[in-house]
Design a protein around this motif. Structure first.
Motif, short mmCIF file in Angstrom:
data_model
loop_
_atom_site.label_atom_id
_atom_site.label_comp_id
_atom_site.label_asym_id
_atom_site.label_seq_id
_atom_site.Cartn_x
_atom_site.Cartn_y
_atom_site.Cartn_z
N ARG A 58 0.82 -1.21 0.00
CA ARG A 58 0.00 0.00 0.00
C ARG A 58 0.86 1.26 0.00
O ARG A 58 0.59 2.22 -0.72
N GLY A 61 2.44 1.66 -3.47
CA GLY A 61 1.47 2.16 -4.44
C GLY A 61 1.12 3.61 -4.21
O GLY A 61 1.01 4.40 -5.16
N ALA A 62 0.97 4.02 -2.93
CA ALA A 62 0.66 5.41 -2.63
C ALA A 62 1.80 6.34 -3.03
O ALA A 62 1.58 7.42 -3.58
N THR A 65 1.93 6.63 -6.85
CA THR A 65 0.83 7.48 -7.32
C THR A 65 1.12 8.95 -7.00
O THR A 65 0.89 9.84 -7.83
N SER A 69 1.63 12.11 -9.67
CA SER A 69 0.91 13.37 -9.55
C SER A 69 1.87 14.55 -9.44
O SER A 69 1.63 15.62 -10.00
N THR A 200 -2.15 13.31 -2.65
CA THR A 200 -2.36 12.09 -3.44
C THR A 200 -1.97 10.85 -2.65
O THR A 200 -2.64 9.82 -2.72
N PHE A 201 -0.90 10.95 -1.89
CA PHE A 201 -0.43 9.83 -1.07
C PHE A 201 -1.50 9.42 -0.05
O PHE A 201 -1.85 8.24 0.08
N GLN A 203 -4.73 10.20 -0.07
CA GLN A 203 -5.95 9.75 -0.75
C GLN A 203 -5.83 8.29 -1.18
O GLN A 203 -6.79 7.52 -1.05
N TYR A 204 -4.68 7.91 -1.68
CA TYR A 204 -4.48 6.52 -2.10
C TYR A 204 -4.63 5.58 -0.92
O TYR A 204 -5.29 4.54 -1.00
N GLU A 207 -8.29 5.28 0.17
CA GLU A 207 -9.20 4.59 -0.74
C GLU A 207 -8.90 3.11 -0.87
O GLU A 207 -9.73 2.35 -1.35
N ARG A 208 -7.71 2.67 -0.48
CA ARG A 208 -7.33 1.25 -0.58
C ARG A 208 -7.50 0.61 0.79
O ARG A 208 -6.79 0.95 1.73
#
Length: 223
Positions: A58, A61-62, A65, A69, A200-201, A203-204, A207-208
């Protein structure tokens, strides 16, 4: 005479210390930049291993992402700054404002500070037009800068930045203020890219959801 000499020596020592700190910081920055470019993946792999096993995927991925951005944000900001500079340059050349190219370069650099950077640097062009040409040309220059800012705020930034890195104006203002307090001009330039990455970090991660671990069949049979 002795007091004057001591004062001069004190100022010279201060200037020498400042120059030494500058070159030391420059050397460290160049050294770190080289290794980030050469082995950025290896450095990140080492850092991600410090996280718990369940959270590594996680976090990775964050971070990726957020980095994507951030790259999009920087590219869009460069295009917006270039557009602002071209607009100011065109108006300044039409009005025959002295040093039009230098004013456009100042607007380009100022545009990297959101909300206020390009507008404040644009007022330098208005001031130059007022002093060198008169108030009529200064008003025309001001109208041109306002038109460029409206184009930036309502068309360029929404289109180029998009929803991925869209930040609330209050968050941008507070981020700039904190950046100025912490790091001066450099802090103001770096605060919004860092804020965009952090948004963005987070938010990722939000949401996961963590995958649910199923019960062990052996334990179920034992019961």
């Amino acid at each position: 005479m002795n007091s004057s000499s001591s004062t001069i020596a004190k100022y010279a020592a201060g200037v020498g210390t400042g120059i030494g700190h500058f070159f030391a910081g420059l050397a460290i920055t160049l050294f770190a930049t080289f290794y980030f470019l050469y082995d950025g993946g290896g450095i990140w792999s080492f850092l991600i291993k410090l996280a718990p096993n369940r959270a590594r995927r996680r976090i990775d991925g964050a971070a990726r992402t957020g980095w994507t951005s951030l790259v999009h944000y920087v590219r869009a900001t460069i295009l917006v700054a270039f557009s602002d500079a071209i607009g100011v340059l065109i108006v300044a050349l039409i009005l025959h404002v002295p040093g039009a190219a230098a004013l456009a370069a100042l607007v380009f650099l100022g545009a990297f500070v959101p909300l206020i950077g390009a507008f404040v640097s644009g007022f330098v062009a208005v001031f130059v037009a007022l002093v060198m040409l008169g108030w009529v040309q200064a008003l025309i220059m001001l109208a041109g800068i306002i038109a460029v800012m409206q184009l930036e705020g309502h068309i360029l930034q929404p289109f180029l930045l998009g929803r991925a890195v869209k930040l609330h104006p209050l968050a941008v203002l507070l981020g700039i203020a904190i950046g100025v307090i912490v790091g001066g001009i450099v802090g103001a330039l770096m605060s919004i890219p860092i804020l965009a990455f952090a948004k963005t970090f987070v938010q990722y991660l939000a949401e996961r959801k963590e995958p649910q671990v199923s019960a062990d069949p052996v334990m179920i049979k034992a019961k």
